[in-house]
Design a protein around this motif. Structure first.
Motif, PDB file in Angstrom:
ATOM      1  N   ALA A  35     -14.830  24.987 -32.374  1.00 26.94           N
ATOM      2  CA  ALA A  35     -13.892  25.061 -33.497  1.00 26.94           C
ATOM      3  C   ALA A  35     -13.000  23.824 -33.456  1.00 26.94           C
ATOM      4  N   SER A  36     -12.208  23.623 -34.496  1.00 29.85           N
ATOM      5  CA  SER A  36     -11.313  22.464 -34.536  1.00 29.85           C
ATOM      6  C   SER A  36     -10.326  22.501 -33.371  1.00 29.85           C
ATOM      7  N   SER A  37     -10.100  23.691 -32.833  1.00 27.72           N
ATOM      8  CA  SER A  37      -9.198  23.837 -31.682  1.00 27.72           C
ATOM      9  C   SER A  37      -9.877  23.419 -30.374  1.00 27.72           C
ATOM     10  N   GLY A  38     -11.201  23.196 -30.441  1.00 23.31           N
ATOM     11  CA  GLY A  38     -11.940  22.841 -29.236  1.00 23.31           C
ATOM     12  C   GLY A  38     -12.532  24.046 -28.520  1.00 23.31           C
ATOM     13  N   HIS A  39     -12.263  25.248 -29.024  1.00 21.54           N
ATOM     14  CA  HIS A  39     -12.804  26.462 -28.417  1.00 21.54           C
ATOM     15  C   HIS A  39     -14.248  26.682 -28.846  1.00 21.54           C
ATOM     16  N   ARG A  40     -15.048  27.174 -27.926  1.00 19.38           N
ATOM     17  CA  ARG A  40     -16.448  27.456 -28.213  1.00 19.38           C
ATOM     18  C   ARG A  40     -16.559  28.532 -29.297  1.00 19.38           C
ATOM     19  N   ARG A  41     -17.579  28.359 -30.145  1.00 22.33           N
ATOM     20  CA  ARG A  41     -17.891  29.337 -31.183  1.00 22.33           C
ATOM     21  C   ARG A  41     -19.393  29.617 -31.093  1.00 22.33           C
ATOM     22  N   TYR A  42     -19.731  30.809 -30.647  1.00 24.91           N
ATOM     23  CA  TYR A  42     -21.121  31.209 -30.466  1.00 24.91           C
ATOM     24  C   TYR A  42     -21.659  31.819 -31.760  1.00 24.91           C
ATOM     25  N   THR A  43     -22.908  31.506 -32.077  1.00 29.52           N
ATOM     26  CA  THR A  43     -23.564  32.074 -33.250  1.00 29.52           C
ATOM     27  C   THR A  43     -24.448  33.245 -32.807  1.00 29.52           C
ATOM     28  N   ASP A  44     -24.996  33.959 -33.786  1.00 31.23           N
ATOM     29  CA  ASP A  44     -25.956  35.022 -33.471  1.00 31.23           C
ATOM     30  C   ASP A  44     -27.153  34.452 -32.718  1.00 31.23           C
ATOM     31  N   ASP A  45     -27.593  33.244 -33.105  1.00 33.01           N
ATOM     32  CA  ASP A  45     -28.716  32.604 -32.400  1.00 33.01           C
ATOM     33  C   ASP A  45     -28.350  32.324 -30.941  1.00 33.01           C
ATOM     34  N   ASP A  46     -27.132  31.861 -30.706  1.00 33.80           N
ATOM     35  CA  ASP A  46     -26.687  31.603 -29.327  1.00 33.80           C
ATOM     36  C   ASP A  46     -26.698  32.897 -28.512  1.00 33.80           C
ATOM     37  N   ILE A  47     -26.214  33.972 -29.114  1.00 35.51           N
ATOM     38  CA  ILE A  47     -26.202  35.278 -28.440  1.00 35.51           C
ATOM     39  C   ILE A  47     -27.639  35.695 -28.134  1.00 35.51           C
ATOM     40  N   GLY A  48     -28.547  35.458 -29.083  1.00 36.81           N
ATOM     41  CA  GLY A  48     -29.967  35.764 -28.854  1.00 36.81           C
ATOM     42  C   GLY A  48     -30.533  34.994 -27.680  1.00 36.81           C
ATOM     43  N   TRP A  49     -30.176  33.702 -27.576  1.00 35.65           N
ATOM     44  CA  TRP A  49     -30.621  32.888 -26.443  1.00 35.65           C
ATOM     45  C   TRP A  49     -30.108  33.465 -25.134  1.00 35.65           C
ATOM     46  N   VAL A  50     -28.845  33.831 -25.122  1.00 36.98           N
ATOM     47  CA  VAL A  50     -28.248  34.379 -23.903  1.00 36.98           C
ATOM     48  C   VAL A  50     -28.977  35.662 -23.502  1.00 36.98           C
ATOM     49  N   LYS A  51     -29.238  36.513 -24.465  1.00 40.56           N
ATOM     50  CA  LYS A  51     -29.919  37.780 -24.157  1.00 40.56           C
ATOM     51  C   LYS A  51     -31.338  37.525 -23.650  1.00 40.56           C
ATOM     52  N   PHE A  52     -32.006  36.529 -24.196  1.00 40.28           N
ATOM     53  CA  PHE A  52     -33.343  36.203 -23.696  1.00 40.28           C
ATOM     54  C   PHE A  52     -33.257  35.655 -22.271  1.00 40.28           C
ATOM     55  N   LEU A  53     -32.262  34.837 -22.003  1.00 38.71           N
ATOM     56  CA  LEU A  53     -32.063  34.345 -20.636  1.00 38.71           C
ATOM     57  C   LEU A  53     -31.806  35.501 -19.671  1.00 38.71           C
ATOM     58  N   GLN A  54     -31.047  36.495 -20.123  1.00 37.89           N
ATOM     59  CA  GLN A  54     -30.799  37.668 -19.289  1.00 37.89           C
ATOM     60  C   GLN A  54     -32.116  38.386 -18.987  1.00 37.89           C
ATOM     61  N   LEU A  55     -32.981  38.473 -19.986  1.00 34.91           N
ATOM     62  CA  LEU A  55     -34.290  39.088 -19.785  1.00 34.91           C
ATOM     63  C   LEU A  55     -35.087  38.306 -18.744  1.00 34.91           C
ATOM     64  N   LEU A  56     -35.115  36.985 -18.898  1.00 35.60           N
ATOM     65  CA  LEU A  56     -35.852  36.155 -17.930  1.00 35.60           C
ATOM     66  C   LEU A  56     -35.293  36.343 -16.522  1.00 35.60           C
ATOM     67  N   ARG A  57     -33.989  36.349 -16.390  1.00 34.75           N
ATOM     68  CA  ARG A  57     -33.360  36.518 -15.075  1.00 34.75           C
ATOM     69  C   ARG A  57     -33.674  37.898 -14.499  1.00 34.75           C
ATOM     70  N   ALA A  58     -33.705  38.917 -15.373  1.00 33.69           N
ATOM     71  CA  ALA A  58     -33.988  40.279 -14.912  1.00 33.69           C
ATOM     72  C   ALA A  58     -35.420  40.418 -14.401  1.00 33.69           C
ATOM     73  N   THR A  59     -36.314  39.537 -14.835  1.00 42.30           N
ATOM     74  CA  THR A  59     -37.687  39.569 -14.325  1.00 42.30           C
ATOM     75  C   THR A  59     -37.783  38.939 -12.943  1.00 42.30           C
ATOM     76  N   GLY A  60     -36.688  38.320 -12.503  1.00 45.05           N
ATOM     77  CA  GLY A  60     -36.689  37.637 -11.219  1.00 45.05           C
ATOM     78  C   GLY A  60     -36.834  36.130 -11.343  1.00 45.05           C
ATOM     79  N   MET A  61     -36.838  35.628 -12.565  1.00 44.63           N
ATOM     80  CA  MET A  61     -36.997  34.184 -12.771  1.00 44.63           C
ATOM     81  C   MET A  61     -35.743  33.458 -12.303  1.00 44.63           C
ATOM     82  N   PRO A  62     -35.915  32.499 -11.373  1.00 44.81           N
ATOM     83  CA  PRO A  62     -34.757  31.710 -10.922  1.00 44.81           C
ATOM     84  C   PRO A  62     -34.240  30.799 -12.039  1.00 44.81           C
TER      85      PRO A  62
END
Length: 137
Positions: A35-62
């Motif tokens: 944002a103009s304040s310099g604070h991070r602004r996550y989109t739905d796509d970003d949240i989707g990426w994070v959730k997919f990363l959580q899935l990968l990590r939950a499988t044991g992927m380093p």
């Protein structure tokens, strides 16, 4: 499309703000808009990426391999066969782990049953054991 603060993204993903920043710093996420304040602004796509990363990590992927997978993904569709190969390998390991977990669960259930039988026998009366009433007399 929604924009989320880092607090909201943490709440939606169940990860800490520190972990979200770490994933971004390590190149596991696309660049997060600010944002103009310099604070991070996550989109739905970003949240989707994070959730997919959580899935990968939950499988044991380093993390190292998750980074390689993300790099393949961002490289384009020509890497789909490689991505399928990676995911297939983790699926096979997960199926094997699940089979072992089922065996462990069955063993625990048998042991719990055994202990239950011991406790029942401890509280048993002669009538419970023989099926006959003890003679009073």
């Amino acid at each position: 499309m929604h924009d989320y603060t880092i607090d909201e993204a943490a709440e939606r993903t169940g990860l800490s703000k520190h972990t979200l920043r770490y994933y971004e710093r390590e190149g596991l996420l696309p660049p997060i808009a600010k944002a103009s304040s310099g604070h991070r602004r996550y989109t739905d796509d970003d949240i989707g990426w994070v959730k997919f990363l959580q899935l990968l990590r939950a499988t044991g992927m380093p993390i190292r391999e998750a980074k390689e997978f993300v790099t393949l993904t961002w490289a384009g569709d020509h890497t789909i066969p490689q991505r399928v190969e990676v995911l297939t390998g983790y699926r096979a390991a997960l199926v094997e782990r699940m089979a072992r977990d089922v065996e462990h669960l069955e063993a625990l259930n048998r042991k719990i049953g055994f202990y239950g039988d011991v406790l029942s026998a401890k509280d048993a009366t002669p009538e419970d054991v023989t099926g006959e009433r003890a003679a009073v007399g």
